[in-house]
Design a protein around this motif. Structure first.
Motif, PDB file in Angstrom:
ATOM      1  N   PHE A  78       0.968  -1.227   0.106  1.00  0.00           N
ATOM      2  CA  PHE A  78       0.169   0.015  -0.107  1.00  0.00           C
ATOM      3  C   PHE A  78       0.929   1.191  -0.025  1.00  0.00           C
ATOM      4  O   PHE A  78       2.090   1.205   0.399  1.00  0.00           O
ATOM      5  CB  PHE A  78      -0.816  -0.052   1.284  1.00  0.00           C
ATOM      6  N   PHE A  79       0.287   2.245  -0.551  1.00  0.00           N
ATOM      7  CA  PHE A  79       1.119   3.783  -0.763  1.00  0.00           C
ATOM      8  C   PHE A  79       0.073   4.875  -0.101  1.00  0.00           C
ATOM      9  O   PHE A  79      -1.077   4.395  -0.380  1.00  0.00           O
ATOM     10  CB  PHE A  79       1.259   3.798  -2.013  1.00  0.00           C
ATOM     11  N   TYR A  80       0.492   5.726   0.280  1.00  0.00           N
ATOM     12  CA  TYR A  80      -0.022   7.120   0.665  1.00  0.00           C
ATOM     13  C   TYR A  80       0.941   8.100   0.211  1.00  0.00           C
ATOM     14  O   TYR A  80       1.889   8.293   0.625  1.00  0.00           O
ATOM     15  CB  TYR A  80       0.003   6.992   2.266  1.00  0.00           C
ATOM     16  N   TRP A  81       0.141   8.983  -0.774  1.00  0.00           N
ATOM     17  CA  TRP A  81       0.955   9.975  -1.484  1.00  0.00           C
ATOM     18  C   TRP A  81       0.403  11.303  -0.845  1.00  0.00           C
ATOM     19  O   TRP A  81      -0.724  11.505  -0.880  1.00  0.00           O
ATOM     20  CB  TRP A  81       0.673   9.752  -2.942  1.00  0.00           C
ATOM     21  N   GLY A 136      -2.364  19.840  -2.918  1.00  0.00           N
ATOM     22  CA  GLY A 136      -3.381  18.965  -3.086  1.00  0.00           C
ATOM     23  C   GLY A 136      -3.762  18.000  -2.139  1.00  0.00           C
ATOM     24  O   GLY A 136      -3.266  17.868  -1.207  1.00  0.00           O
ATOM     25  N   ASP A 137      -4.813  17.266  -2.675  1.00  0.00           N
ATOM     26  CA  ASP A 137      -5.225  16.061  -1.722  1.00  0.00           C
ATOM     27  C   ASP A 137      -4.519  14.892  -2.184  1.00  0.00           C
ATOM     28  O   ASP A 137      -3.825  14.649  -2.930  1.00  0.00           O
ATOM     29  CB  ASP A 137      -6.743  15.780  -1.960  1.00  0.00           C
ATOM     30  N   PRO A 138      -3.999  14.081  -0.565  1.00  0.00           N
ATOM     31  CA  PRO A 138      -3.459  12.837  -0.697  1.00  0.00           C
ATOM     32  C   PRO A 138      -4.149  11.677  -1.569  1.00  0.00           C
ATOM     33  O   PRO A 138      -5.219  11.881  -1.818  1.00  0.00           O
ATOM     34  CB  PRO A 138      -3.494  12.616   0.933  1.00  0.00           C
ATOM     35  N   VAL A 139      -3.429  10.650  -1.561  1.00  0.00           N
ATOM     36  CA  VAL A 139      -3.988   9.614  -2.756  1.00  0.00           C
ATOM     37  C   VAL A 139      -3.604   8.424  -1.930  1.00  0.00           C
ATOM     38  O   VAL A 139      -2.347   8.137  -1.675  1.00  0.00           O
ATOM     39  CB  VAL A 139      -3.510   9.464  -4.151  1.00  0.00           C
ATOM     40  N   ILE A 189      -7.922  -6.430  -2.126  1.00  0.00           N
ATOM     41  CA  ILE A 189      -7.980  -7.524  -1.039  1.00  0.00           C
ATOM     42  C   ILE A 189      -8.140  -6.835   0.395  1.00  0.00           C
ATOM     43  O   ILE A 189      -8.535  -7.162   1.259  1.00  0.00           O
ATOM     44  CB  ILE A 189      -6.984  -8.447  -1.018  1.00  0.00           C
ATOM     45  N   GLU A 190      -7.382  -5.731   0.560  1.00  0.00           N
ATOM     46  CA  GLU A 190      -7.247  -4.774   1.493  1.00  0.00           C
ATOM     47  C   GLU A 190      -7.524  -3.415   1.429  1.00  0.00           C
ATOM     48  O   GLU A 190      -6.623  -2.463   1.659  1.00  0.00           O
ATOM     49  CB  GLU A 190      -5.707  -5.013   2.200  1.00  0.00           C
ATOM     50  N   PRO A 191      -8.639  -2.947   0.753  1.00  0.00           N
ATOM     51  CA  PRO A 191      -8.893  -1.903   0.639  1.00  0.00           C
ATOM     52  C   PRO A 191      -9.158  -0.789   2.025  1.00  0.00           C
ATOM     53  O   PRO A 191      -9.298   0.442   1.929  1.00  0.00           O
ATOM     54  CB  PRO A 191     -10.307  -1.607  -0.075  1.00  0.00           C
ATOM     55  N   HIS A 192      -9.325  -1.485   3.071  1.00  0.00           N
ATOM     56  CA  HIS A 192      -9.571  -0.899   4.388  1.00  0.00           C
ATOM     57  C   HIS A 192      -8.267  -0.375   5.311  1.00  0.00           C
ATOM     58  O   HIS A 192      -8.484   0.132   6.301  1.00  0.00           O
ATOM     59  CB  HIS A 192     -10.240  -2.028   5.260  1.00  0.00           C
ATOM     60  N   VAL A 193      -7.247  -0.785   4.783  1.00  0.00           N
ATOM     61  CA  VAL A 193      -5.938  -0.511   5.537  1.00  0.00           C
ATOM     62  C   VAL A 193      -5.617   0.855   5.780  1.00  0.00           C
ATOM     63  O   VAL A 193      -5.178   1.138   7.021  1.00  0.00           O
ATOM     64  CB  VAL A 193      -4.695  -0.987   4.688  1.00  0.00           C
ATOM     65  N   LEU A 194      -6.111   1.902   5.092  1.00  0.00           N
ATOM     66  CA  LEU A 194      -5.955   3.315   5.307  1.00  0.00           C
ATOM     67  C   LEU A 194      -7.267   4.099   5.762  1.00  0.00           C
ATOM     68  O   LEU A 194      -7.383   5.208   5.497  1.00  0.00           O
ATOM     69  CB  LEU A 194      -5.234   3.936   4.043  1.00  0.00           C
ATOM     70  N   LYS A 195      -8.208   3.350   6.116  1.00  0.00           N
ATOM     71  CA  LYS A 195      -9.411   3.711   6.424  1.00  0.00           C
ATOM     72  C   LYS A 195      -9.404   4.821   7.417  1.00  0.00           C
ATOM     73  O   LYS A 195      -8.729   4.978   8.534  1.00  0.00           O
ATOM     74  CB  LYS A 195     -10.355   2.675   6.861  1.00  0.00           C
ATOM     75  N   GLY A 196     -10.104   6.131   7.386  1.00  0.00           N
ATOM     76  CA  GLY A 196     -10.083   7.150   8.275  1.00  0.00           C
ATOM     77  C   GLY A 196      -8.971   8.036   7.713  1.00  0.00           C
ATOM     78  O   GLY A 196      -9.195   9.273   8.199  1.00  0.00           O
ATOM     79  N   LEU A 197      -8.088   8.030   6.687  1.00  0.00           N
ATOM     80  CA  LEU A 197      -7.389   8.801   6.471  1.00  0.00           C
ATOM     81  C   LEU A 197      -7.968   9.671   5.318  1.00  0.00           C
ATOM     82  O   LEU A 197      -8.397   8.996   4.330  1.00  0.00           O
ATOM     83  CB  LEU A 197      -5.860   8.153   6.077  1.00  0.00           C
ATOM     84  N   GLY A 230      -8.068  11.482   1.526  1.00  0.00           N
ATOM     85  CA  GLY A 230      -7.488  11.197   0.151  1.00  0.00           C
ATOM     86  C   GLY A 230      -8.600  10.271  -0.503  1.00  0.00           C
ATOM     87  O   GLY A 230      -9.182   9.479   0.248  1.00  0.00           O
ATOM     88  N   GLN A 231      -8.234  10.627  -1.755  1.00  0.00           N
ATOM     89  CA  GLN A 231      -9.033   9.619  -2.720  1.00  0.00           C
ATOM     90  C   GLN A 231      -8.254   8.129  -2.813  1.00  0.00           C
ATOM     91  O   GLN A 231      -7.026   7.846  -2.593  1.00  0.00           O
ATOM     92  CB  GLN A 231      -8.826  10.008  -4.178  1.00  0.00           C
ATOM     93  N   GLN A 232      -9.032   7.073  -2.841  1.00  0.00           N
ATOM     94  CA  GLN A 232      -8.700   5.808  -2.973  1.00  0.00           C
ATOM     95  C   GLN A 232      -8.614   5.403  -4.414  1.00  0.00           C
ATOM     96  O   GLN A 232      -9.253   5.579  -5.176  1.00  0.00           O
ATOM     97  CB  GLN A 232      -9.440   4.699  -2.468  1.00  0.00           C
ATOM     98  N   ARG A 233      -7.187   4.643  -4.715  1.00  0.00           N
ATOM     99  CA  ARG A 233      -6.904   4.048  -5.849  1.00  0.00           C
ATOM    100  C   ARG A 233      -6.689   2.730  -5.585  1.00  0.00           C
ATOM    101  O   ARG A 233      -5.693   2.326  -4.809  1.00  0.00           O
ATOM    102  CB  ARG A 233      -5.816   4.747  -6.793  1.00  0.00           C
ATOM    103  N   ILE A 234      -7.612   1.610  -6.295  1.00  0.00           N
ATOM    104  CA  ILE A 234      -7.624   0.341  -6.143  1.00  0.00           C
ATOM    105  C   ILE A 234      -7.021  -0.471  -7.245  1.00  0.00           C
ATOM    106  O   ILE A 234      -7.169  -0.131  -8.409  1.00  0.00           O
ATOM    107  CB  ILE A 234      -8.848  -0.253  -5.713  1.00  0.00           C
ATOM    108  N   TYR A 235      -6.187  -1.435  -6.731  1.00  0.00           N
ATOM    109  CA  TYR A 235      -5.400  -2.259  -8.006  1.00  0.00           C
ATOM    110  C   TYR A 235      -5.649  -3.968  -7.347  1.00  0.00           C
ATOM    111  O   TYR A 235      -6.045  -3.968  -6.202  1.00  0.00           O
ATOM    112  CB  TYR A 235      -4.028  -1.737  -8.185  1.00  0.00           C
ATOM    113  N   LEU A 236      -5.377  -4.378  -8.496  1.00  0.00           N
ATOM    114  CA  LEU A 236      -5.490  -6.005  -8.453  1.00  0.00           C
ATOM    115  C   LEU A 236      -4.131  -6.635  -8.891  1.00  0.00           C
ATOM    116  O   LEU A 236      -3.379  -7.271  -7.803  1.00  0.00           O
ATOM    117  CB  LEU A 236      -6.604  -6.692  -9.248  1.00  0.00           C
ATOM    118  N   LYS A 237      -3.719  -6.410  -9.914  1.00  0.00           N
ATOM    119  CA  LYS A 237      -2.338  -6.797 -10.618  1.00  0.00           C
ATOM    120  C   LYS A 237      -1.371  -6.010 -10.457  1.00  0.00           C
ATOM    121  O   LYS A 237      -1.481  -4.609 -10.422  1.00  0.00           O
ATOM    122  CB  LYS A 237      -2.619  -7.179 -12.094  1.00  0.00           C
ATOM    123  N   TRP A 238      -0.033  -6.514 -10.615  1.00  0.00           N
ATOM    124  CA  TRP A 238       1.074  -5.676 -10.411  1.00  0.00           C
ATOM    125  C   TRP A 238       1.099  -4.657 -11.660  1.00  0.00           C
ATOM    126  O   TRP A 238       1.266  -3.503 -11.392  1.00  0.00           O
ATOM    127  CB  TRP A 238       2.483  -6.570 -10.648  1.00  0.00           C
TER     128      TRP A 238
END
Length: 140
Positions: free
Chosen positions: A50-53, A58-61, A67-75, A77-85
């Protein structure tokens, strides 16, 4: 200090240093400095990258695996979700477009081992996107 104030403080420091942003990264708990800054529970198990930009302006990303979209919940910024490398690389390329210099938990030549928490392969990937990586030590 609330998240908006923390982000604004980091952004002021980034601008003062002439750095385009701070890319916090972790995989499997290898970067305790990023996890501490992001105030992640030490018991939060993460098995995907996971990354936090935080851009200088501007706003964080958040860049998270599906599988783990909840890891940065509460922070903020916009979420960008990926599956494959390949999707992760494309997302990083998009988010970092136009970024010349960014900070990560890196120490040139491993001069300060306490700060060097991002592996060489990830540094290589970020550099391949045209970014110069500098130490985030001043923000920790």
């Amino acid at each position: 200090m609330d998240w908006d104030s923390r982000i604004e403080d980091v952004q002021r420091r980034l601008r003062a240093e002439g750095i385009d942003g701070w890319l916090l990264y972790d995989f499997g708990g290898q970067n305790p400095l990023a996890r501490e800054f992001l105030q992640l529970n030490s018991h939060t198990l993460t098995t995907r990258r996971f990354f936090y930009w935080i851009p200088a302006q501007g706003d964080p990303v958040q860049i998270l695996h599906c599988i783990e979209p909840h890891v940065l919940k509460g922070l903020p910024g916009q979420q960008r979700i990926y599956l494959k490398w390949e999707e992760l690389e494309a997302t990083l390329k998009s988010v970092l477009k136009g970024v010349a210099t960014l900070a990560m938990e890196y120490s040139p030549r491993n001069a300060i081992p306490y700060i060097s928490k991002v592996d060489g392969g990830m540094i290589d990937l970020v550099r391949s996107l045209g970014c110069t990586v500098v130490s985030s030590g001043a923000f920790l």
